[in-house]
Design an enzyme around this catalytic site. Structure first.
Site, PDB file in Angstrom:
ATOM      1  N   ALA A 175       3.356   2.652  -1.252  1.00 37.42           N
ATOM      2  CA  ALA A 175       3.223   2.367   0.179  1.00 37.42           C
ATOM      3  C   ALA A 175       2.484   3.490   0.891  1.00 37.42           C
ATOM      4  CB  ALA A 175       4.602   2.155   0.801  1.00 37.42           C
ATOM      5  N   ASP A 176       2.823   4.734   0.593  1.00 37.21           N
ATOM      6  CA  ASP A 176       2.171   5.868   1.248  1.00 37.21           C
ATOM      7  C   ASP A 176       0.686   5.933   0.917  1.00 37.21           C
ATOM      8  OD1 ASP A 176       4.206   7.709   2.704  1.00 37.21           O
ATOM      9  OD2 ASP A 176       5.217   7.175   0.840  1.00 37.21           O
ATOM     10  N   THR A 177       0.358   5.812  -0.360  1.00 31.12           N
ATOM     11  CA  THR A 177      -1.049   5.923  -0.732  1.00 31.12           C
ATOM     12  C   THR A 177      -1.851   4.718  -0.255  1.00 31.12           C
ATOM     13  OG1 THR A 177      -0.438   5.091  -2.937  1.00 31.12           O
ATOM     14  CG2 THR A 177      -0.686   7.469  -2.688  1.00 31.12           C
ATOM     15  N   GLY A 180      -2.559   5.412   3.295  1.00 29.85           N
ATOM     16  CA  GLY A 180      -3.626   6.402   3.405  1.00 29.85           C
ATOM     17  C   GLY A 180      -4.992   5.785   3.161  1.00 29.85           C
TER      18      GLY A 180
END
Length: 399
Positions: A175-177, A180
């Site tokens: 989810a974070d990448t 980003g």
């Protein structure tokens, strides 16, 4: 071009100025992608330890190797944004910046007096990316965001795993990448609108779950058509290819004789041949086929299994891990992994740069950036803070 290699060109974002005010992981990953494409990224951290990414993962010779990649082409400075002098220096950085990236909880930047409303007055051409768990609006906007929570919200988790087993997350910060990456895309689009289409600066509001929700774009429309939510089909798409036992399907990974793993794609036209190889009837199910093949793979190394199955028209892929990715010459030839060296860590392998086709000779492949390492260069050289004043600010905790 010579037919095999792409001719390199200058990095497309060279000259772009980015201020990153974020912590692990979505905002800094967007900053890393911008830096990979040539942007000058100044990362603003707190004096007391900096970004928590500095503490994540394993160390070698005292150096956190994940951080060395995450910070490799960034300049790092420290500013106490709660102190008037620190805030004033931050505003100076923003005055000639193109982009600011932040991923704090909604309201934090505003309470510091450096939210979108304030910064856009200082620099009307500014493009600001705000990544948060639930977005800047809505009843849950004030809740903290976490990657695994976002993955669950996106609908992705319920699509992965065996139907009668627990839904599965993936084993990295997806989810974070993804946020980003989507943030990098959104910034690029906003810069195009500003510089090529007569637009102005803009504020980009991105919730952590939204990129994965968008990527799993079949969920809502196909649920409407079928009248039911998707059922997990292992690693297969519950609605399209791989669903059920009549079409193409990815089978689970299989351990080979040497302990390495492979997985294979079984097409409708090769299913009968594979069933015959496993000694099963033509109407065997995906699970029956997978169970029968376990012993067949255990008796063969991956190369032998791949050769035999290729003769049947079955696609086989080695399941790579960190060790095999670093050692496989294919990925080195492509530039997906790079061999580099750090004076403290020594020789190490790091991710390459994607997409290729650009001259990245000026970039660093690994850099263990220390807290406040570029204070003199950025705060002194660019913003004009002289040495004695900078020393005073360090003593009083402004930087």
């Amino acid at each position: 071009m010579d037919g095999t290699r792409i001719e390199t060109r200058p990095l497309p974002l060279a000259g772009l100025r980015v201020v990153e005010v974020g912590i692990a992981l979505a905002g800094p990953f967007a900053g890393s992608l911008l830096a990979d494409m040539g942007a000058e990224v100044v990362k603003v951290e707190r004096r007391d330890g900096g970004d928590p990414m500095r503490l994540l993962g394993r160390k070698k010779n005292g150096v956190q190797v994940w951080w060395g990649v995450a910070a490799r082409n960034k300049r790092v400075v420290t500013l106490n944004l709660k102190a008037p002098e620190g805030k004033a220096l931050f505003e100076q950085l923003i005055a000639d910046a193109d982009v600011v990236v932040e991923n704090y909880r909604p309201g934090v930047m505003d309470r510091l007096g450096i939210g979108w409303a304030a910064l856009s007055k200082i620099n009307p051409r500014l493009v600001m990316l705000s990544v948060s768990g639930f977005g800047q609006t809505g009843p849950d906007s004030g809740r903290p965001g976490f990657g695994k929570i976002a993955e669950a919200l996106s609908g992705m988790v319920t699509l992965t795993g065996e139907p009668d087993e627990t839904p599965q997350h993936v084993g990295f910060s997806l989810a974070d990448t993804s946020a980003g990456l989507m943030g990098f895309f959104a910034i690029s689009a906003a810069l195009y609108a500003r510089d090529c289409a007569g637009g102005t600066g803009t504020h980009i509001d991105l919730a952590l779950y939204e990129p994965l929700f968008r990527m799993a774009d079949c969920q809502l429309a196909l649920r409407h058509l079928s009248g039911r939510s998707p059922a997990r089909e292992a690693s297969n798409d519950p609605y399209g290819w791989g669903a059920g036992d009549g079409g193409d399907t990815w089978l689970p990974s299989f351990a080979c004789a040497d302990g390495r793993w492979v997985m294979l794609l079984v097409r409708a036209e090769t299913r009968l041949r594979l069933a015959a190889l496993a000694g099963l009837p033509a109407d065997s199910t995906r699970r029956e086929l997978a169970a029968a093949l376990v012993h067949w793979f255990r008796e063969r190394p991956p190369e032998s299994a791949r050769a035999e199955l290729a003769a049947l028209g079955v696609e086989v892929a080695l399941v790579h891990d960190g060790a095999t990715l670093a050692e496989d010459p294919y990925f080195g030839e492509r530039g997906d992994v790079l061999a580099t060296e750090d004076p403290v860590v020594g020789p190490l392998i790091v991710p390459g740069y994607t997409p290729r086709g650009y001259d990245r000779g000026a970039l660093r492949d690994f850099r263990d950036a220390q807290v406040g390492e570029n204070n003199a260069e950025i705060l002194g050289g660019r913003l004009g803070v002289d040495g004695s004043r900078l020393a005073d600010m360090e003593r009083t905790g402004v930087v």
